[in-house]
Enzyme design. Structure first.
Site, PDB file in Angstrom:
ATOM      1  N   ARG A 274      -0.270  12.788  10.383  1.00 18.26           N
ATOM      2  CA  ARG A 274       1.120  13.375  10.401  1.00 18.26           C
ATOM      3  C   ARG A 274       1.169  14.470   9.509  1.00 18.26           C
ATOM      4  O   ARG A 274       0.914  14.508   8.373  1.00 18.26           O
ATOM      5  CB  ARG A 274       2.026  12.250  10.298  1.00 18.26           C
ATOM      6  CG  ARG A 274       2.238  11.272  11.145  1.00 18.26           C
ATOM      7  CD  ARG A 274       3.260  10.500  11.536  1.00 18.26           C
ATOM      8  NE  ARG A 274       3.153   9.581  12.398  1.00 18.26           N
ATOM      9  CZ  ARG A 274       3.413   8.246  12.527  1.00 18.26           C
ATOM     10  NH1 ARG A 274       4.084   7.735  11.315  1.00 18.26           N
ATOM     11  NH2 ARG A 274       3.446   7.585  13.563  1.00 18.26           N
TER      12      ARG A 274
ATOM     13  N   ARG B  59       9.390   2.849  11.461  1.00 20.44           N
ATOM     14  CA  ARG B  59      10.473   2.223  10.342  1.00 20.44           C
ATOM     15  C   ARG B  59      11.762   2.015  11.118  1.00 20.44           C
ATOM     16  O   ARG B  59      12.626   2.641  11.702  1.00 20.44           O
ATOM     17  CB  ARG B  59      10.814   3.464   9.118  1.00 20.44           C
ATOM     18  CG  ARG B  59      11.115   4.681   9.639  1.00 20.44           C
ATOM     19  CD  ARG B  59      11.166   5.471   8.631  1.00 20.44           C
ATOM     20  NE  ARG B  59       9.662   5.968   8.278  1.00 20.44           N
ATOM     21  CZ  ARG B  59       9.228   7.277   7.919  1.00 20.44           C
ATOM     22  NH1 ARG B  59      10.285   8.062   7.537  1.00 20.44           N
ATOM     23  NH2 ARG B  59       8.037   7.375   7.726  1.00 20.44           N
TER      24      ARG B  59
ATOM     25  N   SER C  52       6.805   7.192  12.988  1.00 21.51           N
ATOM     26  CA  SER C  52       6.719   5.761  12.104  1.00 21.51           C
ATOM     27  C   SER C  52       7.683   4.833  13.154  1.00 21.51           C
ATOM     28  O   SER C  52       8.584   5.217  13.647  1.00 21.51           O
ATOM     29  CB  SER C  52       7.401   6.035  10.716  1.00 21.51           C
ATOM     30  OG  SER C  52       8.100   4.853  10.558  1.00 21.51           O
TER      31      SER C  52
ATOM     32  N   ASP D   7       3.840  -1.204  11.437  1.00 16.80           N
ATOM     33  CA  ASP D   7       3.419   0.045  11.273  1.00 16.80           C
ATOM     34  C   ASP D   7       3.004   0.702  12.530  1.00 16.80           C
ATOM     35  O   ASP D   7       2.344   0.095  13.164  1.00 16.80           O
ATOM     36  CB  ASP D   7       2.374  -0.026   9.993  1.00 16.80           C
ATOM     37  CG  ASP D   7       2.230   1.643   9.340  1.00 16.80           C
ATOM     38  OD1 ASP D   7       2.900   1.638   8.299  1.00 16.80           O
ATOM     39  OD2 ASP D   7       1.693   2.181   9.902  1.00 16.80           O
TER      40      ASP D   7
ATOM     41  N   ASP E 245       0.859  -1.244   0.147  1.00 18.07           N
ATOM     42  CA  ASP E 245       0.055  -0.125  -0.022  1.00 18.07           C
ATOM     43  C   ASP E 245       0.843   1.166  -0.067  1.00 18.07           C
ATOM     44  O   ASP E 245       0.345   2.286  -0.262  1.00 18.07           O
ATOM     45  CB  ASP E 245      -0.961   0.135   1.249  1.00 18.07           C
ATOM     46  CG  ASP E 245      -0.128  -0.245   2.677  1.00 18.07           C
ATOM     47  OD1 ASP E 245       0.995  -0.415   2.529  1.00 18.07           O
ATOM     48  OD2 ASP E 245      -0.801  -0.376   3.559  1.00 18.07           O
ATOM     49  N   HIS E 246       2.121   1.242   0.270  1.00 21.85           N
ATOM     50  CA  HIS E 246       3.005   2.301   0.757  1.00 21.85           C
ATOM     51  C   HIS E 246       3.619   2.938  -0.773  1.00 21.85           C
ATOM     52  O   HIS E 246       3.361   4.147  -1.148  1.00 21.85           O
ATOM     53  CB  HIS E 246       4.224   2.083   1.612  1.00 21.85           C
ATOM     54  CG  HIS E 246       3.586   2.504   3.010  1.00 21.85           C
ATOM     55  ND1 HIS E 246       2.642   1.515   3.760  1.00 21.85           N
ATOM     56  CD2 HIS E 246       3.733   3.275   4.156  1.00 21.85           C
ATOM     57  CE1 HIS E 246       2.365   1.928   4.982  1.00 21.85           C
ATOM     58  NE2 HIS E 246       2.931   3.037   5.065  1.00 21.85           N
TER      59      HIS E 246
END
Ligand code: MIC
Ligand code: SF4
Length: 657
Positions: free
Chosen positions: A379, A549, A547, A119, A64-65
């Protein structure tokens, strides 16, 4: 003892430790989710652990990203993810099927279950009464292999909702209000639990907006009870069997209590450039705007978009506004297409974007220099839109659509007076359109073994960290201030496509602090690494916000960073640092932060000894000629991971043993 719902679910999943706030605990994970921007690394690490097939009840891999597909990188990742999912017993949601959190809520979420996702907005599932937590990819990989998830047993903040939202006031305004109260820092180690008579007035998609953006508070997760609204949602998704009623005991002992009267809320905005920079719309209305986007995992449900389409029916957006709509899922898009409301949006001048993250993570639709962009996202960190110096306001879909029509920030409640429009109240549909044809079910084990995994040349297996030395000789590569986000550390936008290639992506670590004509952070770090000197990053409060990440740890590790010294460090980022053998150290005395400067040489004698046993470490600033203390807030497991040289090395050792 009267229990919170959080503790009831934790109790059902506890595999290690004691349920008391602040204690390290391990919980069983029922479901996992990954998305492509973190998932490729997560699956590469999963493969390195040598586990084979997932051991959870359900694991889903979403794409999706990264869907802009400039160059082969994104599609290489998609093919790898599709094939490794089939091979590992994981469901695969193909690109175009929607944003992971929206699709998971629609098709897989279960009240009372635990969900771990790579996520930070995984807590969206809390809208369905599931304990849904965001984590780094390596922790999710370990959970896919059947391992427990380790966390600090949380404090529970009870939020009592009373009253009912007024017309044109949205559940987004509830979470914006809470961000005004709690801010984005200082909430590490807490769960937000909603209760009270106002809860039953909110549908599951409204609740999910609140739990989704709860991530911005920096809490472990947010949770709603499971009640008749939950049943109605699951029934409409054809999943009534997933329903079970769940709530806290009548008088649980909350660590802190906050009361919000929904009837008294007004439309709000998070102003540039932090989700907690809150103002009521009435204080900022009239500012000219050039862009509006309705989308992201926060606010792109069927009901959000139906409301926007009803408002725009037979009207057009202001000619000075670029207006885009990114439906949260294919289900949402398909339903709008079938009921004709997509035509209303198109007719009003909306640019229809793919069902995916898109502009939320700087994948296109960046605003012009100096203009105001209004987004329904979660965000608005500086530069996240892809434009440096951006002016991004986070608002509800109601405020977004009203402003798009008027060409300036508009309080949606004024639409009645301005154009005679009553609030279009959208009911939860009795039946959603169910079509799971873009979710691939993994083949049975015998067949899975025959799947050949597609490995494109842009995918590089990440390195494991080297063991930590007992005496750390380091140099301060960067001194930064408060609220440094993982977007500052590891930018997304146009660099996002390098996620599967750590050596290449690492070139952009702390890109926003690089200055023209001077060596970059990465160049300076690599030069030190070659000399055998460790890189150290010094930060202020709430270092590593945002995030999940893990590249914000993995890439600095690749560049030779071995310690982060900050006033405070956020939960997911701290876990990621530990997983990649970077030592998170907090200042014992925050004023020592002021004494240290960039480029100074720091020594930590007896680092390993301290990690083994102590809560403090002695740090010598040899340039400044002074000593100070750092605090090691580490659980016994954190210590084991650091001493093993990171989680991957620990897992490999465990598998050999
Ligand atoms: C985000 O909203 O910042 C992201 C992009 O979804 C991240 C994950 C990532 O960086 O890939 C998140 O929220 O964890
Ligand atoms: Fe995607 Fe944005 Fe949601 Fe992150 S916050 S998952 S980038 S839509």
């Amino acid at each position: 003892m009267q229990k919170t719902l959080t503790y009831k679910i934790l109790e059902n999943h506890l595999v290690e430790g004691q349920l008391a706030p602040g204690e390290p605990i391990g919980i069983r994970i029922d479901q996992t989710l990954t998305q492509d921007a973190t998932g490729t690394t997560a699956f590469l690490l999963f493969e390195s652990m040598g586990i084979g097939r997932v051991k959870t009840d359900l694991s889903v891999s979403y794409v999706d990203h990264n869907m802009s597909q400039f160059g082969p990188e994104n599609h290489n990742d998609h093919l790898y993810l599709q094939t490794i999912a089939a091979r590992s017993g994981v469901y695969h949601s193909r690109p175009g099927n929607g944003i992971c959190h929206q699709v998971h809520l629609e098709r897989f979420g279960r009240p009372g279950a635990t969900l771990l996702g790579s996520d930070s907005h995984t807590p969206t599932g809390g809208g369905l009464g599931m304990l849904a937590i965001g984590a780094g990819g390596l922790d999710v990989a370990a959970a896919m292999g059947g391992g427990a998830f380790y966390l600090t047993c949380p404090k529970v903040i009870g939020v009592e909702l009373t009253g009912r939202l007024g017309d044109w006031v949205s559940s987004k305004d509830v979470i914006l209000k809470l961000l005004e109260i709690l801010s984005t820092k200082g909430n590490v180690g807490c769960v937000v639990e909603y209760f009270g008579p106002g809860v039953e007035t909110l549908t599951v998609p409204q609740r999910a907006t609140i739990t989704n953006m709860g991530a911005e508070l920096g809490v472990t997760t947010s949770l709603f009870p499971s009640d008749s609204m939950t049943r109605a949602f699951l029934q409409a998704q054809g999943r009534a069997d997933a329903y079970q009623p769940l709530s806290a005991d009548p008088e649980p002992d909350y660590d802190r209590l906050i009361k919000i009267n929904l009837s008294q809320l007004e439309p709000m905005a998070a102003c540039p450039s932090s989700p907690d920079n809150i103002q009521p719309i009435s204080a900022i209305e009239g500012r000219p705007i050039a862009q509006v986007v309705i989308g992201s995992c926060t606010n792109s449900s069927f009901m959000d978009l139906m409301m926007a389409a009803e408002v725009l029916k037979g009207r057009t957006v202001d000619a000075g506004v670029e207006f885009a709509v990114a439906p949260g899922s294919r289900q949402v898009l398909q339903m709008l297409a079938e009921n004709g409301m997509l035509a209303e949006l198109i007719g009003a001048g909306a640019r229809i974007l793919e069902s995916g993250c898109g502009p939320c993570i700087g994948q296109g639709f960046s605003p012009a220099d100096g203009v105001v962009t209004l987004r329904t996202f979660n965000r608005n960190f500086a530069g996240r839109t892809g434009t440096q110096g951006d002016q991004c306001y986070l608002v509800s879909p109601e405020t977004a659509v009203a402003s798009a029509m008027m060409g300036e920030i508009t309080d949606p409640r004024k639409l009645t007076e301005l154009i005679g429009l009553g609030y279009p109240k959208i009911k939860l549909p009795r039946e959603f359109l169910i079509d799971d044809s873009m979710i691939e079910v993994p083949p049975p084990p015998q067949e899975a073994g025959r799947v050949s995994v597609h490995r494109g040349p842009t995918i590089v297996v990440p390195e494991s960290p080297r063991p930590l030395p007992n005496e750390l000789n380091g140099q301060v590569l960067l001194k930064c201030g408060d609220k440094i986000t993982t977007d500052h550390i590891m930018p997304a936008g146009s660099f996002l496509k390098y996620r599967s290639n750590v050596p290449l992506y690492s070139k952009y670590v702390f890109h926003c602090f690089n200055e023209d004509g001077k060596p970059t952070f990465a160049e300076r770090a690599l030069a030190l690494k070659q000399k055998g000197v460790a890189g150290v990053v010094v930060g202020g409060e709430s270092y590593g916000q945002g995030s999940s990440r893990e590249h914000a740890a993995l890439c600095p590790m690749y560049l030779g960073v071995r310690a982060v010294l900050a006033k405070s460090i956020e939960r997911i980022h701290k876990a990621n640092l530990i997983n990649f053998a970077i030592v998170p150290i907090e200042f014992a005395d925050p004023t020592d932060y002021d004494r240290i400067n960039a480029d100074e040489v720091l020594q930590i004698p007896d680092l390993l000894e301290a990690i083994k046993l102590l809560d403090e470490v002695r740090i010598v600033d040899t340039t400044g000629g002074f000593e100070f203390k750092g605090v090691l807030k580490l659980s016994p497991r954190d210590r084991t991971i650091l001493l093993a040289g990171g989680l991957l090395n620990l897992a490999k050792k465990a598998n050999k043993g």
